[in-house]
Structure formats: structure tokens, C-alpha cells
Design a protein around this motif. Structure first.
Motif, PDB file in Angstrom:
ATOM      1  N   ALA A 127       0.850  -1.187   0.000  1.00 38.07           N
ATOM      2  CA  ALA A 127       0.000   0.000   0.000  1.00 38.07           C
ATOM      3  C   ALA A 127       0.882   1.232   0.000  1.00 38.07           C
ATOM      4  O   ALA A 127       2.051   1.183   0.379  1.00 38.07           O
ATOM      5  CB  ALA A 127      -0.904  -0.010   1.212  1.00 38.07           C
ATOM      6  N   HIS A 128       0.310   2.330  -0.478  1.00 42.57           N
ATOM      7  CA  HIS A 128       1.065   3.568  -0.506  1.00 42.57           C
ATOM      8  C   HIS A 128       1.435   3.969   0.919  1.00 42.57           C
ATOM      9  O   HIS A 128       0.607   3.847   1.823  1.00 42.57           O
ATOM     10  CB  HIS A 128       0.230   4.658  -1.164  1.00 42.57           C
ATOM     11  CG  HIS A 128       1.012   5.900  -1.425  1.00 42.57           C
ATOM     12  ND1 HIS A 128       0.962   6.966  -0.598  1.00 42.57           N
ATOM     13  CD2 HIS A 128       1.882   6.215  -2.411  1.00 42.57           C
ATOM     14  CE1 HIS A 128       1.765   7.916  -1.073  1.00 42.57           C
ATOM     15  NE2 HIS A 128       2.323   7.472  -2.182  1.00 42.57           N
ATOM     16  N   PRO A 129       2.668   4.441   1.125  1.00 40.32           N
ATOM     17  CA  PRO A 129       3.089   4.714   2.509  1.00 40.32           C
ATOM     18  C   PRO A 129       2.168   5.667   3.254  1.00 40.32           C
ATOM     19  O   PRO A 129       1.987   5.526   4.469  1.00 40.32           O
ATOM     20  CB  PRO A 129       4.481   5.316   2.339  1.00 40.32           C
ATOM     21  CG  PRO A 129       4.755   5.413   0.904  1.00 40.32           C
ATOM     22  CD  PRO A 129       3.746   4.634   0.155  1.00 40.32           C
ATOM     23  N   GLU A 130       1.581   6.622   2.549  1.00 35.29           N
ATOM     24  CA  GLU A 130       0.683   7.562   3.218  1.00 35.29           C
ATOM     25  C   GLU A 130      -0.484   6.830   3.874  1.00 35.29           C
ATOM     26  O   GLU A 130      -1.033   7.272   4.861  1.00 35.29           O
ATOM     27  CB  GLU A 130       0.126   8.581   2.225  1.00 35.29           C
ATOM     28  CG  GLU A 130       1.088   9.675   1.854  1.00 35.29           C
ATOM     29  CD  GLU A 130       1.415  10.566   3.025  1.00 35.29           C
ATOM     30  OE1 GLU A 130       0.736  10.449   4.060  1.00 35.29           O
ATOM     31  OE2 GLU A 130       2.360  11.353   2.907  1.00 35.29           O
ATOM     32  N   HIS A 131      -0.927   5.748   3.221  1.00 34.66           N
ATOM     33  CA  HIS A 131      -2.131   5.089   3.697  1.00 34.66           C
ATOM     34  C   HIS A 131      -1.856   3.789   4.422  1.00 34.66           C
ATOM     35  O   HIS A 131      -2.725   3.239   5.057  1.00 34.66           O
ATOM     36  CB  HIS A 131      -3.075   4.814   2.522  1.00 34.66           C
ATOM     37  CG  HIS A 131      -3.505   6.068   1.851  1.00 34.66           C
ATOM     38  ND1 HIS A 131      -3.407   6.252   0.505  1.00 34.66           N
ATOM     39  CD2 HIS A 131      -3.986   7.206   2.362  1.00 34.66           C
ATOM     40  CE1 HIS A 131      -3.822   7.460   0.206  1.00 34.66           C
ATOM     41  NE2 HIS A 131      -4.184   8.065   1.304  1.00 34.66           N
ATOM     42  N   HIS A 157      -1.244  10.311   8.691  1.00 34.39           N
ATOM     43  CA  HIS A 157      -0.622  11.399   7.942  1.00 34.39           C
ATOM     44  C   HIS A 157      -0.259  12.536   8.874  1.00 34.39           C
ATOM     45  O   HIS A 157      -0.598  12.528  10.056  1.00 34.39           O
ATOM     46  CB  HIS A 157      -1.496  11.846   6.794  1.00 34.39           C
ATOM     47  CG  HIS A 157      -2.862  12.258   7.233  1.00 34.39           C
ATOM     48  ND1 HIS A 157      -3.938  11.421   7.134  1.00 34.39           N
ATOM     49  CD2 HIS A 157      -3.300  13.370   7.822  1.00 34.39           C
ATOM     50  CE1 HIS A 157      -4.986  12.027   7.617  1.00 34.39           C
ATOM     51  NE2 HIS A 157      -4.631  13.201   8.036  1.00 34.39           N
TER      52      HIS A 157
END
Lengths: 538, 116
Positions: free
Chosen positions: A525-529, A537
Motif C-alpha cells: 500500500a502507498h506509505p501515506e495510507h 498522515h
């Protein structure tokens, strides 16, 4: 991807048929648009017939007793788009297919499809959008199907042309484009905070969301509520509906009887799943429902005033649809299983009967020399039969015994007995029913009793043909069956509403499908999420 | 960058809302277009703003979220089709009603309304 055609999920592909059949018919019909109308009718009609058969088979087979999850392209749930079939989706698909059949028969009976080249292609595209919207389990996919059904509905609504239809169509289109923009803002904000678009996954992520994000999530959810309220035509966003429904052709108006229900369905599916009492944080559980009850009451009041003030029968029926939206919003806002089951009974009743009422209004309009406004006119052909049908429809729509409107309202009112807001709910529903009875009695008197002398020397207008009668009478037949079978039907609807309220089951079914291959590549998954909720965040 | 981006989205939205509330069809169409630009930028921003980050896995340690880009692409295509349709419809109402007011309020149309 090899798992796609191996046996365990092959029966699942039946679920895709209600969506793919209309879209392929629509493509075929675009190619056939220069051919004879007879050929187009055969293609379109057989598509509707097969659709109806598939949908009935799906419902009868009991496939919806569990949540059947169809992963598009075999991508597992939070990454790919899933379609979810349960009892509610099955019921909506059946309603859509049934309305499509009635509307198609009336189209053929009145040659409405000869007034422009692409009627049947648009009709199938409309069914494609509706069925997709009822099946999807992904918020962005819901947006796409909304756009599909809206684009088809713009074309259908304008079919046949005319200045007043164009003007109503422009209003309808502009308000829905604004609605689409708001939808995207809401979806974007939800994705930005929760990092997913799958409804079940959204519900799960909502439970883990940090408290400082609650404001954004609540704003995005209320924005989504506004979007669905535009679709459902709730107060104060209903002003587009009466003109649109009254100015378009009768079979299209009959099919559009399901369109307001798409908005209500989306509220039930998205907000019902996200803000379920079992999974959602306490701050969200009662975010939407008071709005639903109060806006429902206001919608019901305004719609009934519209019913009283309407200057012709089609506009009056359009306002009756609006009144049913108000009643349904009230029932959905109560959020108990009994209220939901009652709402579903009333939902079937109002969708089917208001479609039939539009067709009857068109039949009356065609028979009278000065349309369906209240001026007196020479007697119409088959006046007694048409008048009796009007009487039956008026009884059912205003909620008098013995037809379904009465049963539906009784169920809703008895579900409201233990609500804190029962006094305004009872007062509104009972008083508006009385006003609807008065308005419809007055319309019947004006249309059928105030009769001029027949103009001598003018040939009487041709009466409706056999297909027209079938289309107008079949909703009444359905209503009678719904009264006779009220007990098994409402026990089925009780189980349906229990299933709707069992949100943890829905989430589990979507996120842990039994057929998921063990060797499916898990995406990073994208690191932000992907981070833990506390550090989601900055 | 975030502040500039937010101001841009806000300005586009405000202009779009203002134009959508005009009474002629042409400003309304322009307003809807500006609103769709604003929402496209907003969706793009929801993947977080990052420079020097491609939406490719494995090539770099820092990569952009590809999903909002896919959403924006879909939204652009749909908005494009809708704009084309609403322009044609606006031209059609202009031709049929004889003016470009969104309600078609000439004297004829008002008479038409009152006789409904």
C-alpha cells in the motif's frame, strides 16, 4: 488470473449478466439504428426479457441469502472493484427489470420509439447504469455508474424533442452535473483521509481513523448525502423533479420511477454500511438519520402541497413520487429493522404503481382533446374502464385500503410507534395522505365527470391498444399480488432488512472472499495510507 | 506548494460556483467546466503532493499514489463527455426557446408557463 474460469466461482458470473447484457444490447442497437424499428424492438425486447428471467432466477435461487461477491478481473477486494449481490440488490434489480418490461411494452404500444433514432440504445444504456449502480460495492464505481445512468437519462428524457422538454432537460442536467462534481469532492476527501474506496473497507478503516480526521470524514459523508439527496429529490433539492418527470414521454417517466430510488438505495448502501452501529465510532452513528427524518417530513409536506396545486395530471403524479420519497426518507431515517422492512414494502409499491400511474396519465392525455389539464373536454374512448383504473390507482397511491399503499403506510406507522419523533411523523404522514385523497378525488372529478358534449363530425380518438392496456394494468396486478402475499413478502423483507443491518457480515464477505487465491500478489500500500492509524498522515 | 495548490482549487471552485449561478446558459456551462477542473485538481491532490515521485513501484524509494491519477483520468473523460452534451443541449434550448436564459423567460415562455 487463471482462477477466473476454474469451477468455484464460475456460477458467480451470472451476477455480471444483469450489467453486461444491457451494455452489449446497447452497443448492438447503436449499430442497428438505421435498420427497421421492428428489428430494434426485437433486440431490445429480448434483452429486457432475458434480463427479467436472469434477475428472477437469481432472486428465486436464494443466491442473495449470503453476500455474493464478484471481484472484477479476479482482483481481491480492497484493490479491485467488487460487485456485491445480496437480497437488497436482488430486489432492486428485479424492480428495474420489471419497470423496464412495463415501460418497453408501453413504448411499443404508443410508438414512442419512432420519434427519434436512438431510443432503444439509450433505454438499454439506462438499464446498464441502473443495474451497475445497484450491484457495485465501490464508491468510485458507483460514481461511474451514476454518470452512465444520468447520461442515458438525459438522452431518454429529451427523446422526442420539444421546447418545454429541452428547458426541463437543461435544468435536470445542470443540477445533476453539479451533483456529480460534489460526488467527486466527497469521494476524493474520503480517499484522502481513509485511503480506500471500497465501501466495506471504508467502513473498516473508519473504525480505526484517528479522531482529528473525524471532521473531514463527517464533511465528506454529508456531502455524499447531499449528492444522494439530489438523486432522490429530497427537500430542498427536489425542484428539478416535477418538471422533468411531467415533460418527458410517458414510458421514460415510468422508467424514471426507479431513479429517485437509486439515491435512496445509495444512502442505504453507503451511509448505512459506513455508519452502522456495530462498526462505526459513536460520533458517526447518528450523523445522517435525523437529517433523513426531518428532510423526509419537509419533502412530504412540500410534495403534498404540489399535489394539491398541480395544474395537470402528469405533474400531480410527479409530485406523488416526491411524496413517496419523503415517506421513504422518514422510514429509512428510523434505522430499525422493522422500519427498514416496512420501507422496502412501500418502496416496491410506490415504484411500480407510480410508473403505472404515469402511463395511465398518458393514456388519459392522449384520449382528451386538450391534454391532461383540468379543463373540461369531450368524453374519451373507453371512459368507464380508464376512469375505473384511475380510481384504483388513486386509492393505491393515496394509501387507502385495500391496496398496497395502505399496507405500506400501516407498516411504516407501526414501525414509528417507538420512535422519539413519532408525533411529527404520524401527523405528517396521516395529514398528507388525507390531502392526497382530496387532491386525487378532485382530479378524478375534473377529468371524468365534467364532460362536454362530443364535437359532432369529429371522429373519436382511437382508444388504447391491447399492449397499452397490458402495460397499464400489470402494475395493479402486481399490487394485488403484493396484498394477497403480504405475509410471505413481508417476512422475506424482514430477513432482507436483517441482512442489511448485519453490516459486519457484509464487510467480512467483501474483504475475505472464500475463493481468494492464496498466491495473489499482495500490493504494497502507498506509505501515506499503509501506516498505522495514529501516524496515518502529518 | 500545498498552499498554492489549495488556493488554486479554491479560486477555481469559487469562480465555478459564481458562474453556475448566472442566468445565461453560456456562463453556466463555463462554470460547470471550471468546477470540473477544480475537482480534478482536488482529486489529484488527495494522493498527496510530492515532487520527483513517479507512480511506478520499485523504481524509486519515493513514489506517487497511482490511484488518484486513475480517478482523475476517469473524471476528466466523463466531464469531457458531459460538457460536450451540455453545450449541445444549451445550443438546442437557445434555438428552441429563442434566447439563452436558463429558464427561457421571454414573454412567450411566461405565457406558456401560466397556461400549464
Amino acid at each position: 488470473m487463471t482462477g477466473l474460469f476454474t469451477s468455484p466461482i464460475w456460477p458467480l458470473h451470472w451476477l455480471a449478466l444483469p450489467v453486461f447484457l444491457p451494455v452489449f444490447s446497447a452497443a448492438l442497437l447503436i449499430l442497428l439504428h438505421r435498420r427497421r424499428i421492428r428489428l430494434q424492438r426485437i433486440v431490445s425486447g429480448s434483452s429486457v426479457a432475458v434480463l427479467l428471467a436472469v434477475v428472477v432466477a437469481l432472486l428465486v435461487s436464494g443466491a442473495g441469502n449470503q453476500h455474493l461477491v464478484y471481484p472484477m478481473g479476479d482482483w481481491p477486494a480492497p484493490f479491485g472493484i467488487v460487485w456485491v449481490y445480496d437480497r437488497l440488490a436482488g430486489l432492486m434489480l428485479l424492480l428495474t427489470a420489471g419497470l423496464a418490461a412495463i415501460s418497453f411494452i408501453y413504448t411499443v404500444a404508443t410508438d414512442e420509439d419512432r420519434r427519434g433514432p436512438h431510443f432503444h440504445a439509450l433505454f438499454q444504456a439506462q438499464l446498464f447504469g441502473l443495474n451497475g449502480a445497484f450491484l457495485t460495492g465501490d464508491v468510485f464505481n458507483l460514481f461511474v455508474f451514476f454518470e452512465v445512468l444520468l447520461l442515458a437519462s438525459y438522452g431518454l428524457m429529451l427523446h422526442g424533442g420539444g421546447a418545454r422538454r429541452s428547458r426541463a432537460g437543461l435544468h435536470y442536467m445542470v443540477i445533476n452535473l453539479i451533483g456529480s462534481t460534489l460526488f467527486l469532492f466527497a469521494v476524493g476527501a474520503l480517499y484522502g483521509v481513509l485511503g480506500t474506496l471500497n465501501i466495506a473497507d471504508l467502513a473498516q478503516k473508519l473504525g480505526q481513523a484517528p479522531v482529528q480526521d473525524y471532521g473531514i470524514i463527517a464533511a465528506a459523508s454529508l456531502l455524499l448525502f447531499v449528492v444522494f439527496a439530489i438523486k432522490a429529490a429530497a427537500f430542498p433539492l427536489y425542484l428539478w423533479l416535477p418538471a422533468t418527470y411531467a415533460e418527458t414521454s410517458a414510458p421514460v417517466a415510468a422508467l424514471f420511477a426507479i431513479m429517485t430510488k437509486v439515491g435512496l438505495y445509495a444512502m442505504l448502501r453507503v451511509h448505512g454500511t459506513l455508519f452502522d452501529a456495530h462498526t462505526a465510532p459513536a460520533a458517526f452513528v447518528n450523523l445522517i438519520s435525523p437529517w433523513q427524518i426531518w428532510l423526509g417530513i419537509l419533502t412530504l409536506v412540500m410534495a403534498t402541497l404540489g399535489v394539491l396545486a398541480a395544474q395537470n395530471l402528469r405533474r400531480q403524479v410527479a409530485y406523488l413520487i416526491l411524496a413517496s420519497v419523503g415517506t421513504l426518507m422518514i422510514a429509512l431515517g428510523m434505522r430499525t429493522e422493522a422500519a427498514l422492512s416496512a420501507a422496502l414494502y412501500y418502496w416496491i409499491h410506490t415504484t411500480v404503481l407510480s410508473a403505472g400511474f404515469f402511463l395511465l396519465a398518458d393514456m388519459i392525455r392522449r384520449g382528451r382533446t386538450n391534454g391532461d389539464d383540468w379543463a373540461s373536454a369531450p368524453p374519451i374512448t373507453r371512459m368507464v374502464l380508464i376512469g375505473s383504473l384511475f380510481f384504483v390507482y388513486a386509492l393505491a397511491m393515496s394509501g387507502l385500503p385495500p391496496l398496497t399503499g395502505f399496507v405500506g403506510k400501516i407498516l411504516i406507522l407501526s414501525a414509528a410507534l417507538d420512535q422519539p419523533l413519532r408525533t411529527p411523523i404520524f401527523a405528517t404522514i396521516l395529514i398528507t395522505s388525507l390531502l392526497a385523497v382530496i387532491a386525487l378525488a378532485r382530479s378524478g372529478t375534473r377529468l371524468f365527470y365534467r364532460v362536454d358534449q362530443p364535437v359532432t363530425g369529429m371522429p373519436p380518438a382511437a382508444g388504447p391498444n391491447r399492449l397499452g392496456w397490458i402495460a397499464v394494468m400489470s402494475p395493479i396486478l402486481i399490487a394485488v399480488l403484493m396484498v394477497i402475499a403480504a405475509n410471505p413478502l413481508s417476512s422475506w423483507l424482514d430477513q432482507t432488512s436483517a441482512q442489511i443491518n448485519a453490516t459486519p457480515d457484509y464487510i467480512h464477505a467483501v474483504l475475505n472472499p472464500p475463493t481468494m487465491n492464496a498466491d495473489v500478489l499482495a500490493f504494497p500500500a502507498h506509505p501515506e495510507h499503509a501506516a498505522t492509524p495514529t501516524g496515518a498522515h502529518q | 506548494m500545498s498552499l498554492l495548490f489549495a488556493l488554486l482549487v479554491g479560486t477555481l471552485t469559487a469562480t465555478g460556483v459564481f458562474l453556475t449561478l448566472r442566468a445565461q446558459t453560456f456562463p453556466v456551462v463555463l462554470g460547470l467546466t471550471l468546477l470540473s477542473y477544480a475537482v480534478n485538481l482536488f482529486l489529484f491532490g488527495m494522493g498527496r503532493l510530492a515532487s520527483n515521485a513517479a507512480a511506478v513501484l520499485g523504481a524509486q524509494t519515493q513514489y506517487a499514489d497511482p490511484l488518484p491519477q486513475a480517478l482523475v483520468l476517469t473524471a476528466i473523460v466523463i466531464a469531457f463527455a458531459m460538457t460536450a452534451f451540455v453545450i449541445v443541449l444549451a445550443l438546442k434550448t437557445r434555438a428552441e426557446l429563442g434566447n439563452d436564459h436558463v429558464d427561457g423567460t421571454t414573454d412567450d415562455a411566461q405565457k406558456d408557463d401560466s397556461s400549464q
